[in-house]
Design a protein around this motif. Structure first.
Motif, PDB file in Angstrom:
ATOM      1  N   VAL A  39     -19.566  80.284  56.556  1.00 27.48           N
ATOM      2  CA  VAL A  39     -20.511  79.889  57.597  1.00 27.48           C
ATOM      3  C   VAL A  39     -20.436  78.374  57.702  1.00 27.48           C
ATOM      4  CG1 VAL A  39     -22.920  79.806  58.325  1.00 27.48           C
ATOM      5  CG2 VAL A  39     -22.024  81.863  57.211  1.00 27.48           C
ATOM      6  N   LEU A  40     -19.966  77.898  58.850  1.00 23.72           N
ATOM      7  CA  LEU A  40     -19.742  76.465  59.035  1.00 23.72           C
ATOM      8  C   LEU A  40     -21.044  75.773  59.440  1.00 23.72           C
ATOM      9  CD1 LEU A  40     -16.374  76.541  61.052  1.00 23.72           C
ATOM     10  CD2 LEU A  40     -16.730  76.610  58.572  1.00 23.72           C
ATOM     11  N   GLY A 207     -17.432  73.219  55.793  1.00 23.19           N
ATOM     12  CA  GLY A 207     -17.211  74.637  55.538  1.00 23.19           C
ATOM     13  C   GLY A 207     -15.744  74.900  55.266  1.00 23.19           C
ATOM     14  N   ASP A 208     -15.393  76.170  55.170  1.00 20.49           N
ATOM     15  CA  ASP A 208     -13.999  76.547  54.927  1.00 20.49           C
ATOM     16  C   ASP A 208     -13.217  76.380  56.229  1.00 20.49           C
ATOM     17  OD1 ASP A 208     -11.559  77.858  54.410  1.00 20.49           O
ATOM     18  OD2 ASP A 208     -12.514  79.138  52.902  1.00 20.49           O
ATOM     19  N   ASP A 374     -24.216  73.510  54.357  1.00 24.46           N
ATOM     20  CA  ASP A 374     -25.294  72.844  55.080  1.00 24.46           C
ATOM     21  C   ASP A 374     -25.809  71.634  54.313  1.00 24.46           C
ATOM     22  OD1 ASP A 374     -26.381  74.575  53.151  1.00 24.46           O
ATOM     23  OD2 ASP A 374     -28.256  74.783  54.252  1.00 24.46           O
ATOM     24  N   ALA A 375     -25.833  71.694  52.963  1.00 26.68           N
ATOM     25  CA  ALA A 375     -26.272  70.537  52.185  1.00 26.68           C
ATOM     26  C   ALA A 375     -25.286  69.380  52.319  1.00 26.68           C
ATOM     27  CB  ALA A 375     -26.436  70.925  50.718  1.00 26.68           C
ATOM     28  N   GLU A 379     -26.168  65.728  54.144  1.00 25.43           N
ATOM     29  CA  GLU A 379     -25.979  64.443  53.466  1.00 25.43           C
ATOM     30  C   GLU A 379     -24.994  63.562  54.235  1.00 25.43           C
ATOM     31  OE1 GLU A 379     -26.132  61.551  50.159  1.00 25.43           O
ATOM     32  OE2 GLU A 379     -27.459  62.859  51.311  1.00 25.43           O
ATOM     33  N   SER A 380     -23.917  64.148  54.699  1.00 24.62           N
ATOM     34  CA  SER A 380     -22.919  63.374  55.431  1.00 24.62           C
ATOM     35  C   SER A 380     -23.504  62.823  56.732  1.00 24.62           C
ATOM     36  CB  SER A 380     -21.699  64.253  55.730  1.00 24.62           C
ATOM     37  OG  SER A 380     -20.633  63.493  56.234  1.00 24.62           O
ATOM     38  N   GLY A 381     -24.304  63.638  57.417  1.00 25.69           N
ATOM     39  CA  GLY A 381     -24.949  63.161  58.640  1.00 25.69           C
ATOM     40  C   GLY A 381     -25.954  62.055  58.357  1.00 25.69           C
ATOM     41  N   SER A 382     -26.705  62.187  57.264  1.00 25.99           N
ATOM     42  CA  SER A 382     -27.668  61.144  56.896  1.00 25.99           C
ATOM     43  C   SER A 382     -26.963  59.834  56.579  1.00 25.99           C
ATOM     44  CB  SER A 382     -28.496  61.591  55.689  1.00 25.99           C
ATOM     45  OG  SER A 382     -29.308  62.697  56.009  1.00 25.99           O
TER      46      SER A 382
END
Length: 448
Positions: A39-40, A207-208, A374-375, A379-382
């Motif tokens: 799930v991306l 995601g994968d 999602d975590a 974090e990457s978006g923040s």
């Protein structure tokens, strides 16, 4: 007899590094390949500080975000929802102090369809009048619900007391009844045109990605997102502390059997020159677990609370440190005094055992905190919104493992000066006399 296996120290862990690309419209793209995460998680962040909202329209950014999935020129509200449902897509949008965040989770096979729906929601929302009115009514009802919650009411009063009245940080991100109640559809349309666009935006996909043409898909969807009216993002500025912030405010809730306590002060953001590493460790040691200093006294020894927590809460620029929790009405004065005493005594320094406990917790639980797509995307978006490099989390964990007692003590003393802003939500008639006597400071009482 079989010998017990030797438990070795965990190997150093690094935050998943992204591949970085630039889409044709200038949007930055970060791809985190996480095998097994089918799930991306897709994030779109657009820098647009809430402090730049027009005066009298505070909360318009949040209202605009909530309306993005209520229909586009290609698909009305119901059809847009049906398209998301058909591909198992979940979309949410909100606003932080630094800007707009759109978050999407979707099965790997439906990335292309999901990305195109996100592009349409960002570039071409129609903001139906009926849906605008519904969202505004919902926010007004939400404000009343927040007023009925001691924790929400304490948080709102704390911000209003800590920051200058004219500073945007003194008001809720999603606005007040007065500002939200005055908004119109035309206001929302104008705000979207002014703020929401590809300039300065970052797209994160985690995601994968094996066998997924992610770059091609996102180039053809979010890479074609355009806006001819978007203003340049305004810089985020640290909020200004109020000149009279060192005081105690009681929000009167007659008949309340418990009190909500918040004690805090201004704090740093994650880009501070001296380094962010000590601050999550300090949060854990002071009020991050049942064994932390606050709970060791107020919960375990005194039995006054189910839990008292502390946290350094960074913003894009600036931040705050606070301790909060609820206690029985009859012990409010003593509990508030104990919170202040514990926070002040921590300026005397921490112990080697505390240092090791805090470092181990923050460093060794990191793989679990970032175990899902999602975590990682969050974090990457923040990091992108805060202007921090993609390897910040890894470098910060390395700095955490290298912390010394001197680092920890110095970081706490820099922030925690003993000049406290305190808010108590409770029965004023029952708690004010004891608070005045226990803390020795003037107490201001306000209505719920």
């Amino acid at each position: 007899m079989t010998a017990r296996p030797v438990v070795a120290p965990p190997e150093p862990w690094a935050f998943p590094a992204p591949q970085e690309h630039l889409l044709p419209n200038g949007v930055r793209l970060l791809l985190h390949d996480l095998p097994g995460q089918y799930v991306l998680s897709l994030r779109v962040v657009v820098p647009s500080p809430v402090a730049a909202e027009p005066a009298g329209q505070e909360g318009i950014g949040s209202m605009t975000a909530r309306l993005l999935d209520e229909g586009t020129s290609e698909a009305g509200s119901e059809e847009f929802a049906e398209r998301m449902e058909r591909i198992g897509m979940v979309l949410g949008a909100g606003v932080s102090d630094g800007g707009l965040v759109v978050d999407v989770d979707v099965p790997q096979a439906h990335l292309a369809a999901a990305a195109d729906l996100v592009r349409a929601a960002l570039a071409d929302p129609v903001f139906p009048e009926a849906e605008v009115r519904r969202i505004l009514r919902t926010r007004l009802a939400e404000i009343e619900q927040e007023r009925a919650s001691s924790a929400h009411r304490a948080s709102r009063e704390f911000s209003r007391t800590l920051w200058e009245a004219a500073d945007r940080a003194a008001l809720p991100v999603a606005g007040t009844a007065a500002t939200v109640g005055a908004l119109t559809r035309e206001d929302v349309v104008a705000h979207h045109a002014r703020v929401v666009g590809p300039r300065g935006a970052t797209v994160v996909l985690a995601g994968d990605l094996a066998g997924v043409p992610a770059l091609e898909v996102l180039t053809g969807s979010l890479g074609s997102w355009t806006s001819g009216t978007q203003d340049a993002p305004a810089p985020s500025l640290a909020p200004v502390p109020a000149a009279d912030r060192v005081r105690l405010v009681v929000v009167d809730r007659p008949g309340s059997v418990q009190s909500e306590i918040v004690v805090g002060c201004p704090g740093p953001d994650r880009s501070l020159a001296s380094g962010w590493a000590p601050h999550p460790v300090l949060s854990f040691l002071v009020g991050g677990s049942p064994g932390a200093r606050l709970d060791a006294v107020l919960r375990e020894e005194k039995g006054y609370t189910y839990g008292m927590r502390s946290v350094f809460r960074p913003r894009v620029a600036g931040g705050m440190f606070l301790a909060s929790g609820s206690v029985r009405t009859e012990v409010t004065a003593e509990a508030t005094g104990l919170v202040v005493d514990i926070l002040d005594r921590a300026r005397d320094g921490f112990t080697p055992a505390e240092l090791r406990s805090g470092v181990d917790f923050i460093a060794k639980t990191a793989p679990g905190r970032y175990a899902t797509a999602d975590a990682v995307a969050d974090e990457s978006g923040s990091l992108a919104l805060e202007g921090l490099a993609p390897d910040f989390t890894t470098r910060n964990l390395e700095a955490v493992r290298a912390l010394t007692l001197e680092d920890l003590d110095a970081a706490y003393r820099r922030t925690v000066t003993g000049e406290w802003t305190a808010v108590v939500v409770g029965d004023a008639a029952a708690v004010v006399p004891g608070l005045s006597e226990r803390l020795g400071v003037p107490v201001t009482t306000v209505d719920l």
